[in-house]
Each structure stands twice: as C-alpha cells, then as structure tokens.
Design an enzyme around this catalytic site. Structure first.
Site, PDB file in Angstrom:
ATOM      1  CB  SER A   1      30.776 110.835  13.108  1.00 52.89           C
ATOM      2  OG  SER A   1      30.197 109.788  12.389  1.00 52.89           O
TER       3      SER A   1
ATOM      4  NE  ARG B   1      35.626  99.672  12.142  1.00 56.20           N
ATOM      5  CZ  ARG B   1      35.146 100.724  12.482  1.00 56.20           C
ATOM      6  NH1 ARG B   1      34.379 100.826  12.687  1.00 56.20           N
ATOM      7  NH2 ARG B   1      36.033 101.465  13.119  1.00 56.20           N
TER       8      ARG B   1
ATOM      9  CG  ASP C   1      33.735 112.921   5.662  1.00 63.03           C
ATOM     10  OD1 ASP C   1      32.692 111.483   5.022  1.00 63.03           O
ATOM     11  OD2 ASP C   1      33.304 113.187   6.611  1.00 63.03           O
TER      12      ASP C   1
ATOM     13  CG  HIS D   1      33.256 110.210   8.634  1.00 64.09           C
ATOM     14  ND1 HIS D   1      32.635 110.816   9.148  1.00 64.09           N
ATOM     15  CD2 HIS D   1      32.855 109.288   9.445  1.00 64.09           C
ATOM     16  CE1 HIS D   1      31.949 111.426   9.753  1.00 64.09           C
ATOM     17  NE2 HIS D   1      32.136 110.084   9.693  1.00 64.09           N
ATOM     18  CG  ASP D   2      38.895 106.776   9.991  1.00 58.90           C
ATOM     19  OD1 ASP D   2      37.555 106.714  10.187  1.00 58.90           O
ATOM     20  OD2 ASP D   2      39.294 105.833   9.693  1.00 58.90           O
TER      21      ASP D   2
END
Lengths: 382, 198
Positions: free
Chosen positions: A157, A227, A322, A355-356
C-alpha cells in the site's frame, strides 16, 4: 497474552530510538531542525552489512512489524505473518528493519511530539511530509546503522509507494524492491475517500484546528468516522458478505439506530479501537502524503521514464478484490517497468480479502513471496 | 542444460541479446536458456500459479497475464521476438493475437498442433468422433484447444494478413523431422514451428 512465544516469532522486541540533529529539508519547503526515528530490527546484521531489508509501513502502521513488546501483548506486530525465523522474510537470514515514519504517532517525531519552539505539542503545526521525505529519513537511519545498500526494500500500500520511491531516489542503495497492493499514484476516487475521512476529523468540534492535545481532548468522533469509512474500503463486498452477511446481533429487529447488524457493530468496534490509539493529525498527514504521491509528475507524467533510473529488480503483487489499489494499478507499474527494461515478476493473487489481503498469509501469496525472497538470497549469496 | 527438442529449434531462431517475450512461458525453460546462453532480455506471460512460482525460482521475469486480454499494454515494436508455443489454438481469437504479436514484436515464433495430421483425419473418419491423441489428449467438451487448425489453415491466415513466413519446421510428436514429413507436412507432421514477420 501469547501463552508461549511461537517458535517462528522474533520474540519480545524493544523498540529503539535514533536522534538526528542534522536538519531535514522537506519537500514542502519547511525544515525539521532535529527529529527522532523509532525503529525495530529483527535478525542479525551480517559483517558486510549486506543482508538488510527495509520494511515500509502503510497508513496506519508503525515500526512494530513483528514480534511482541511484552508477554502481555494480545497481538504481534502488523506483519508478523511474513516476518520471523523461517517465514517469508526470514530473520535467520536477513536483518529486518522497520521504522515509524516521520509524522507518525508511534514514537517518531510527529504531531504529538513537543515542538521545541513552543514547548507545546506540534499538532497541526507539524509540517506535511511527502513520501520522498520519508525515504530521505529512512536513508539517514540506514547511514546511521552502516547500511549502504539494502538487499530489499519492501512495502504494501503506502509502504509500496515508499519502496518504489526508494528505487527512484536511491537507485544504488537497494538490490530488490517489492511493491505490494500499491499504485503509481492515487486515483480521484482514492483522493475522494481520503478527503471524506479528513473532513470528518477536521469538522469534529474537538479538533480545535489540530491543537486538541493542548485542550486535553481528541476528535474521537471524526477519527472514528474516518476509520470506519477507510476500513470499509480495505475490504471487499464478497469478503464482508462471507464474514458478516446480514447476520444480526439479536434475532429480531428493534427499530433503532444503534448497531443491529453485525457489520455495523464490527465497524463501530474498528473505529473505536483506532480512535483510541491513533493521532488525528498523523491520520491527516499520512492521507495527504498518499494523495500527493505521483513520482511520474516530474518526468512529464511518463512512469516509464520515471522508473528508468531504477537499478533494482522488482516484485509486484496485487489482489483480485482490492478495489482501493486494484490490480490494474499494479499493472500500470509492471507495464512501465517492462517498457523501461527492468527485471520484474508480477502476480495477481486471488483473494476475497480486499486491500487488507497484503497483510494476510494467503497460501499462494506466501508461496510466491517466499520463492522470490529465496531468489533474493540466492542472487546476493546470503 | 538440454532443452526439449522443439524449444531447441526455437532457440536457434532467436538472435543473441534479443528482447524476447514468451506468451505462455510455462516453467520458463526456454527463457531461462535464452537468458543464460544468449544474454537475451526476457519476459514471460503465464497464468498457471505453479508455473509462475517455477519461473520466480529460476529468476525469470514472469508476469501473470491472461493471453485472452491481449497485449495492448505492450508498446509497439518493443520486442525482437515474441514466442508462443502450443497456445495459438487455445486463445479466444488467434487471428487478433497474431496481429498483436507482430505489433509488439518484430518477429513471431509460433508452434501449434496440426489438425490435418493423418492420424487425426483418420480418427475422425473411422470413429466419427472428435480426434484424441497424445498431442490432443482432451475430450471435445473439456479441451482448451478451441481453435484447432491445419498447417494449410495457418498459412492461409498468414497470406490474408500479408505476413511473411520466414521459416517453418514440421515435426512429429517427438519433435523429430523426417524426409516424409518434409514431403507431406500437412499430412504427416504433428506439430509445426513457424517464424513469421510482417
């Protein structure tokens, strides 16, 4: 608490601090007169200092990439899945270095640090830093440790952007560069998500123009909103569906606006946890560094030209679901590297983790990453 | 290092120091050979997960990419040679891919199984069923070979596109040449290796 430290863990780690008195001129034009960097290292630096790997952290990461700070820790460092003895980034072979970036809130100089000029926390007066400033400060830490050239610089990232920046900024100081779930620059959609997050923080009445620490408060609601939104963009629809579906906390609807679906309480939990541990100004600063990153802007927006100065070999990985840093964005990097005649391996890993996924030990990812790191060792005789 | 005989024929057609792109590079045997023995700059495209790992282990530049997505992300004339072994018949549009190969490369080397091979013709005539053999081991419903052609078909396609066939070697399934194959290639040859340019 880990009952026992697992055999493939780097164990209990004590962060270290390096202080720098040589001023650092930032891209913004401002200068940090002095600063400190908090870092961790795992494994042993060999005699010729050729086995060092730099791990660059992402938006909410820090220097604590692997191991535990104490036996009371519930969780290990953020990339413990990949760093440790016998793991993909094998600490029996490599000396692994990870630092908290400038502007962070993990111990390096940042908005929560006391400003020597005012004797108050910097807050929003902390100068904005760019990816290139981080790379510069990382290079100074490498100098301090006597590391001329990294075996590899690795990041996912925003960390991948730093790794890419290393290849451009210090082409003679790394042999290999791993750019995972990253992009050559953010898209308008990405910048927009960051702006919604920033706006939530800045509009929180407890933000106080970024000087909330002096007031003894934190913009908790704003940081939570930021968040919750960002966390959601790191996951995929399929992944969320699989994990939560439409499962409710109770069997019946209760016609209220408090969390009823499990996904709602999960998001609240994530926001709550983050807002208690992360600095709002750091969040703003990190998202700006992301938005500004666009190394090709200095080469007529030609990424091939931009990457042509690199001398290292590249490993690029993306993940199918992602959508924050989609495979197509990684493929832009790969295409430019091929056009620039650079050595590159690229894989698009099937995963529902969004994405994680780059933080998760997906078997195919681990196998491929491990094979690449073995190759790094082989080519560098480590 | 000894190469499979068809790959050996191909490597002979690649000049030292060339830029080479291999479409469906498998475990990277050919590219590895070209890199080590001819100092070629090589890239391979592959979709098989295990093959990609094998390429990484060999230090081959391997890119995960589905050939059916075309080669549009490669610049014109960015390679000296673009190679495709035993994949032409398995892509969605062999004709479009062939154009693309000769857009990004100055030359293309292509191998494919010959549907005009006498045993294949005989299998269909005698059994009345889609041919299966050592070279074509699949059932009609699960075969990846969706665009089978004969050497005549391929050469007709090349003529339509005004492509020049620089070289052609026709072999049996042990990749051996023979006088008989040279005399009646479309009947006796099982696999052809073509070198074409625009």
């Amino acid at each position: 608490m880990p009952q026992n430290i697992p055999a493939d863990s780097v164990g209990v780690i004590t962060p270290q601090v390096a202080t720098f008195d040589e001023p650092l001129k930032l891209r913004s034009g401002k200068t940090l007169q002095s600063y400190q960097l908090t870092y961790e290292s795992y494994g042993t630096l060999n005699i010729d200092k050729s086995n060092a790997i730099l791990i660059c952290h992402a938006l909410s990461g820090d220097h604590h990439a692997a191991g535990f700070h104490s036996l009371e820790d519930k969780k290990p460092g953020w990339w413990d899945a990949c760093i440790g003895p016998g793991k993909v980034i094998d600490t029996n072979k490599f000396f692994v270095l990870c630092l908290n970036n400038l502007g962070g809130c993990g111990g390096s100089t940042g908005p929560t640090t006391i400003n020597p000029d005012t004797q108050k926390p910097f807050g929003s007066d902390f100068p904005m830093v760019r990816v290139r400033d981080w790379v510069e400060s990382q290079a100074r830490l490498a100098d301090r440790l006597g590391i001329d050239k990294f075996a590899a610089v690795i990041g996912g990232s925003l960390g991948g952007m730093q790794a890419m920046r290393w290849a451009i900024q210090y082409p003679d100081r790394l042999h290999f560069c791993a750019v995972i779930a990253s992009a050559p620059k953010l898209s308008a959609q990405n910048i927009a998500f960051n702006e919604v997050a920033r706006n939530a923080i800045i509009k929180d009445p407890n933000f106080h123009d970024g000087h909330f620490i002096e007031k003894g408060v934190i913009p908790k609601t704003g940081l939570m909103q930021a968040r919750m939104l960002a966390h959601l963009t790191y996951l995929s629809d399929d992944g969320l569906g699989e994990k939560f579906g439409r499962t409710m906390q109770n069997d019946e609807v209760n016609y209220s606006y408090s969390p009823e679906f499990q996904i709602e309480s999960y998001l609240h939990y994530q926001g709550e946890k983050f807002s208690n541990s992360f600095d709002a100004n750091t969040y703003l600063l990190m998202t700006k560094a992301l938005d500004y990153f666009d190394p090709a802007q200095y080469t007529d927006h030609d990424l091939t030209k931009c990457l042509s100065v690199a001398k290292c070999k590249f490993f690029v990985v993306s993940f199918t679901t992602d959508w924050r840093f989609s495979p197509e964005r990684s493929e832009e990097i790969v295409d430019a590297l091929i056009a620039a005649n650079k050595d590159v391996c690229y894989a698009r890993i099937e995963s529902e983790k969004g994405h994680d996924a780059f933080l998760i030990p997906i078997p195919r990812y681990i196998k491929l990453f491990g094979a690449y790191m073995d190759r790094v060792r082989l080519e560098l005789n480590l | 290092m000894s190469l499979r005989s068809d790959l050996n024929i191909i490597q002979n057609w690649v000049a030292p120091l060339s830029q080479v792109l291999d479409l469906g590079c498998g475990q990277g045997e050919l590219l590895s050979f070209l890199k080590e023995n001819k100092d070629c700059k090589t890239y391979g495209l592959e979709i098989n997960e295990d093959s990609i790992v094998s390429c990484v282990e060999k230090g081959i530049n391997v890119i995960e990419h589905d050939l059916n997505d075309g080669l549009k992300h490669f610049n014109d004339a960015s390679f000296d040679t673009v190679i495709m072994t035993q994949a032409l018949q398995a892509v969605d549009r062999p004709d479009v891919l062939l154009d693309d190969m000769l857009r990004v490369g100055k030359e293309a080397i292509i191998t494919f199984p010959n549907f005009g091979y006498w045993r294949t013709r005989f299998f269909l005539m005698y059994n009345g069923r889609m041919p299966m053999s050592k070279t074509l081991p699949y059932n009609w419903f699960d075969t990846p070979n969706i665009h089978m052609c004969t050497f005549h078909d391929f050469e007709k396609l090349c003529r339509t596109k005004n492509l020049t066939i620089l070289e052609r070697t026709v072999v049996d399934n042990h990749h051996q040449e023979s006088l008989a194959i040279r005399l009646w290639p479309n009947l006796l040859g099982e696999i052809a290796i073509y070198r074409v340019t625009r």
